[in-house]
Design a protein around this motif. Sequence first.
Motif, PDB file in Angstrom:
ATOM      1  N   ARG A  44       0.842  -1.197   0.000  1.00 22.77           N
ATOM      2  CA  ARG A  44       0.000   0.000   0.000  1.00 22.77           C
ATOM      3  C   ARG A  44       0.875   1.245   0.000  1.00 22.77           C
ATOM      4  NH1 ARG A  44      -3.682   2.753   4.756  1.00 22.77           N
ATOM      5  NH2 ARG A  44      -5.484   3.315   3.486  1.00 22.77           N
ATOM      6  N   ILE A  45       0.623   2.166  -0.944  1.00 20.72           N
ATOM      7  CA  ILE A  45       1.350   3.424  -0.989  1.00 20.72           C
ATOM      8  C   ILE A  45       0.378   4.574  -0.730  1.00 20.72           C
ATOM      9  CG2 ILE A  45       3.193   2.601  -2.487  1.00 20.72           C
ATOM     10  CD1 ILE A  45       1.738   3.880  -4.851  1.00 20.72           C
ATOM     11  N   SER A  46       0.901   5.687  -0.233  1.00 20.98           N
ATOM     12  CA  SER A  46       0.044   6.805   0.146  1.00 20.98           C
ATOM     13  C   SER A  46      -0.315   7.697  -1.032  1.00 20.98           C
ATOM     14  CB  SER A  46       0.727   7.641   1.236  1.00 20.98           C
ATOM     15  OG  SER A  46       1.964   8.169   0.761  1.00 20.98           O
ATOM     16  N   LEU A  47       0.508   7.710  -2.067  1.00 24.11           N
ATOM     17  CA  LEU A  47       0.251   8.548  -3.231  1.00 24.11           C
ATOM     18  C   LEU A  47       1.106   8.087  -4.394  1.00 24.11           C
ATOM     19  CD1 LEU A  47       2.921  10.579  -3.505  1.00 24.11           C
ATOM     20  CD2 LEU A  47       1.815  11.708  -1.598  1.00 24.11           C
ATOM     21  N   ALA A  60       1.834  -1.769 -12.932  1.00 23.82           N
ATOM     22  CA  ALA A  60       1.796  -0.399 -12.412  1.00 23.82           C
ATOM     23  C   ALA A  60       0.506  -0.195 -11.630  1.00 23.82           C
ATOM     24  CB  ALA A  60       1.879   0.604 -13.558  1.00 23.82           C
ATOM     25  N   ALA A  61       0.624   0.433 -10.461  1.00 23.43           N
ATOM     26  CA  ALA A  61      -0.546   0.598  -9.599  1.00 23.43           C
ATOM     27  C   ALA A  61      -0.604   1.997  -9.016  1.00 23.43           C
ATOM     28  CB  ALA A  61      -0.509  -0.423  -8.462  1.00 23.43           C
ATOM     29  N   PRO A  62      -1.715   2.722  -9.225  1.00 25.03           N
ATOM     30  CA  PRO A  62      -1.908   3.984  -8.510  1.00 25.03           C
ATOM     31  C   PRO A  62      -2.242   3.702  -7.053  1.00 25.03           C
ATOM     32  CG  PRO A  62      -3.851   3.463  -9.805  1.00 25.03           C
ATOM     33  CD  PRO A  62      -2.832   2.404 -10.113  1.00 25.03           C
ATOM     34  N   ALA A  63      -2.166   4.750  -6.232  1.00 28.24           N
ATOM     35  CA  ALA A  63      -2.365   4.577  -4.791  1.00 28.24           C
ATOM     36  C   ALA A  63      -3.781   4.139  -4.437  1.00 28.24           C
ATOM     37  CB  ALA A  63      -2.031   5.880  -4.059  1.00 28.24           C
ATOM     38  N   GLU A  64      -4.704   4.261  -5.373  1.00 29.12           N
ATOM     39  CA  GLU A  64      -6.083   3.844  -5.100  1.00 29.12           C
ATOM     40  C   GLU A  64      -6.237   2.329  -5.057  1.00 29.12           C
ATOM     41  OE1 GLU A  64      -6.058   7.876  -5.668  1.00 29.12           O
ATOM     42  OE2 GLU A  64      -5.213   6.391  -7.016  1.00 29.12           O
ATOM     43  N   TYR A  65      -5.182   1.601  -5.376  1.00 34.08           N
ATOM     44  CA  TYR A  65      -5.224   0.146  -5.381  1.00 34.08           C
ATOM     45  C   TYR A  65      -4.198  -0.434  -4.407  1.00 34.08           C
ATOM     46  CZ  TYR A  65      -7.979   0.340  -9.687  1.00 34.08           C
ATOM     47  OH  TYR A  65      -8.962   0.582 -10.607  1.00 34.08           O
ATOM     48  N   LEU A  66      -4.540  -1.586  -3.834  1.00 34.46           N
ATOM     49  CA  LEU A  66      -3.570  -2.405  -3.119  1.00 34.46           C
ATOM     50  C   LEU A  66      -2.940  -3.359  -4.134  1.00 34.46           C
ATOM     51  CD1 LEU A  66      -5.799  -3.397  -0.058  1.00 34.46           C
ATOM     52  CD2 LEU A  66      -4.108  -1.539  -0.160  1.00 34.46           C
ATOM     53  N   ASP A  84       4.621   7.452   1.830  1.00 39.73           N
ATOM     54  CA  ASP A  84       4.508   6.493   2.930  1.00 39.73           C
ATOM     55  C   ASP A  84       4.140   5.139   2.338  1.00 39.73           C
ATOM     56  OD1 ASP A  84       4.969   8.475   4.847  1.00 39.73           O
ATOM     57  OD2 ASP A  84       2.861   9.035   4.884  1.00 39.73           O
ATOM     58  N   TYR A  85       4.746   4.099   2.870  1.00 38.67           N
ATOM     59  CA  TYR A  85       4.553   2.752   2.321  1.00 38.67           C
ATOM     60  C   TYR A  85       4.234   1.781   3.453  1.00 38.67           C
ATOM     61  CZ  TYR A  85       5.975  -1.817   0.432  1.00 38.67           C
ATOM     62  OH  TYR A  85       6.020  -3.137   0.066  1.00 38.67           O
ATOM     63  N   VAL A  86       3.288   0.920   3.194  1.00 38.26           N
ATOM     64  CA  VAL A  86       2.927  -0.115   4.160  1.00 38.26           C
ATOM     65  C   VAL A  86       3.003  -1.467   3.462  1.00 38.26           C
ATOM     66  CG1 VAL A  86       1.172  -1.028   5.720  1.00 38.26           C
ATOM     67  CG2 VAL A  86       1.390   1.446   5.402  1.00 38.26           C
ATOM     68  N   SER A  87       3.741  -2.389   4.062  1.00 39.03           N
ATOM     69  CA  SER A  87       3.815  -3.761   3.582  1.00 39.03           C
ATOM     70  C   SER A  87       3.160  -4.646   4.629  1.00 39.03           C
ATOM     71  CB  SER A  87       5.280  -4.164   3.390  1.00 39.03           C
ATOM     72  OG  SER A  87       5.383  -5.546   3.124  1.00 39.03           O
ATOM     73  N   VAL A  88       2.229  -5.484   4.175  1.00 44.17           N
ATOM     74  CA  VAL A  88       1.511  -6.367   5.090  1.00 44.17           C
ATOM     75  C   VAL A  88       1.772  -7.808   4.684  1.00 44.17           C
ATOM     76  CG1 VAL A  88      -0.699  -6.894   6.173  1.00 44.17           C
ATOM     77  CG2 VAL A  88      -0.301  -4.605   5.196  1.00 44.17           C
ATOM     78  N   TYR A  89       2.465  -8.560   5.539  1.00 46.82           N
ATOM     79  CA  TYR A  89       2.678  -9.979   5.284  1.00 46.82           C
ATOM     80  C   TYR A  89       1.466 -10.763   5.772  1.00 46.82           C
ATOM     81  CZ  TYR A  89       7.593  -8.924   4.372  1.00 46.82           C
ATOM     82  OH  TYR A  89       8.766  -8.427   3.848  1.00 46.82           O
ATOM     83  N   VAL A  90       1.091 -11.761   5.001  1.00 51.09           N
ATOM     84  CA  VAL A  90      -0.145 -12.512   5.262  1.00 51.09           C
ATOM     85  C   VAL A  90       0.180 -13.972   5.514  1.00 51.09           C
ATOM     86  CG1 VAL A  90      -2.439 -13.081   4.367  1.00 51.09           C
ATOM     87  CG2 VAL A  90      -1.350 -10.915   3.717  1.00 51.09           C
ATOM     88  N   VAL A 210      -2.084   5.956 -18.874  1.00 50.16           N
ATOM     89  CA  VAL A 210      -0.767   6.478 -18.513  1.00 50.16           C
ATOM     90  C   VAL A 210      -0.905   7.904 -18.006  1.00 50.16           C
ATOM     91  CG1 VAL A 210       1.510   7.113 -19.391  1.00 50.16           C
ATOM     92  CG2 VAL A 210       0.441   5.023 -20.173  1.00 50.16           C
ATOM     93  N   ARG A 211      -1.679   8.690 -18.720  1.00 50.78           N
ATOM     94  CA  ARG A 211      -1.842  10.092 -18.354  1.00 50.78           C
ATOM     95  C   ARG A 211      -2.596  10.243 -17.032  1.00 50.78           C
ATOM     96  NH1 ARG A 211      -3.122  12.805 -24.348  1.00 50.78           N
ATOM     97  NH2 ARG A 211      -0.956  12.664 -25.072  1.00 50.78           N
ATOM     98  N   LEU A 212      -3.578   9.405 -16.819  1.00 53.88           N
ATOM     99  CA  LEU A 212      -4.323   9.488 -15.565  1.00 53.88           C
ATOM    100  C   LEU A 212      -3.422   9.159 -14.382  1.00 53.88           C
ATOM    101  CD1 LEU A 212      -7.006   9.869 -14.075  1.00 53.88           C
ATOM    102  CD2 LEU A 212      -7.427   7.419 -14.394  1.00 53.88           C
ATOM    103  N   LEU A 213      -2.614   8.124 -14.503  1.00 55.07           N
ATOM    104  CA  LEU A 213      -1.700   7.775 -13.417  1.00 55.07           C
ATOM    105  C   LEU A 213      -0.760   8.936 -13.094  1.00 55.07           C
ATOM    106  CD1 LEU A 213      -0.729   4.097 -14.332  1.00 55.07           C
ATOM    107  CD2 LEU A 213      -2.199   4.842 -12.470  1.00 55.07           C
ATOM    108  N   GLN A 214      -0.236   9.571 -14.137  1.00 54.18           N
ATOM    109  CA  GLN A 214       0.665  10.697 -13.900  1.00 54.18           C
ATOM    110  C   GLN A 214      -0.089  11.877 -13.299  1.00 54.18           C
ATOM    111  OE1 GLN A 214       4.354  10.869 -14.559  1.00 54.18           O
ATOM    112  NE2 GLN A 214       3.612  12.197 -12.928  1.00 54.18           N
ATOM    113  N   ALA A 215      -1.316  12.105 -13.766  1.00 54.39           N
ATOM    114  CA  ALA A 215      -2.121  13.211 -13.239  1.00 54.39           C
ATOM    115  C   ALA A 215      -2.412  13.024 -11.757  1.00 54.39           C
ATOM    116  CB  ALA A 215      -3.432  13.317 -14.028  1.00 54.39           C
ATOM    117  N   LEU A 216      -2.725  11.802 -11.344  1.00 50.40           N
ATOM    118  CA  LEU A 216      -2.989  11.533  -9.922  1.00 50.40           C
ATOM    119  C   LEU A 216      -1.772  11.893  -9.077  1.00 50.40           C
ATOM    120  CD1 LEU A 216      -4.794   8.071 -10.194  1.00 50.40           C
ATOM    121  CD2 LEU A 216      -5.852  10.260  -9.659  1.00 50.40           C
ATOM    122  N   ALA A 217      -0.590  11.525  -9.561  1.00 50.90           N
ATOM    123  CA  ALA A 217       0.633  11.821  -8.821  1.00 50.90           C
ATOM    124  C   ALA A 217       0.862  13.323  -8.742  1.00 50.90           C
ATOM    125  CB  ALA A 217       1.817  11.128  -9.484  1.00 50.90           C
TER     126      ALA A 217
END
Length: 264
Positions: A44-47, A60-66, A84-90, A210-217
Amino acid sequence: MHTLAYSDTDQRLPAPAPLHFRHEQFLANTDFEWHIHPWGQINRISLGILELQLPERTLAAPAEYLVWIPAELPHAAHIRQALDYVSVYVAPGLAAQLPPQPCLIPQTPLLRALLDDFCQRGVTAMADEWDTLQAQLLVQRMVQAGSLDDYLPDSHDRLLRPLLHALRAEPGNNTTLAAWAAQVHSTERTLARRFQQQLGMSFAAWRNRVRLLQALAWLKAGRTVADIAAELGYATPSAFIAMFARHTGMTPERYRRQLLAARA
């Protein structure tokens, strides 16, 4: 690829019971070489955007996805922005409920709330029965949320690969499909067919992602809508706003306001 060993960090950690959280902060343009984990991993990333290199493709994953990575799967990572980054081991029992292949899982409001609670409390190992129940609910809701193989699929096709590489590096590139075809010594019709066959979408749809991902950032980084529209190759801000609203259901400014409200 050479046999990969677990990192020293992983070897020092206790087995997840049933989850184990790692909370970290990364600088822009952080790279992680090929590695594996002994347990399934939720990323999980914050942005911004998380880019994972898998043995057969790039994810490639925007922050809206796990991002879900099964245990023992080799992968490398690139992070474009400080975040900010969160790694969750399962634990294996819960991981068996999730897909057997790497994928993206949308962060529904409930998933976000469950993860936010763990993160705000700085949880690493489960402290009590309530944490364990919350962990089980989190995974159940991830299963319910469904998954995508990739938001921005990749291809090793010899004709498509130069286009995809160039557009990832420069999302505002307005070269037409016909001009690309000439550069790779093919035809517009052939490239259009390969986009549908290899990526499941048209050239224009892939470029919009591609453009949407960059725009979100860039929105999260505070850049203006006018600047983003120009940088992404749109003739007017209104054309960019229309694309953004079509994909997200809201205008860029409304998206920015929601980001600011979430941070408050």
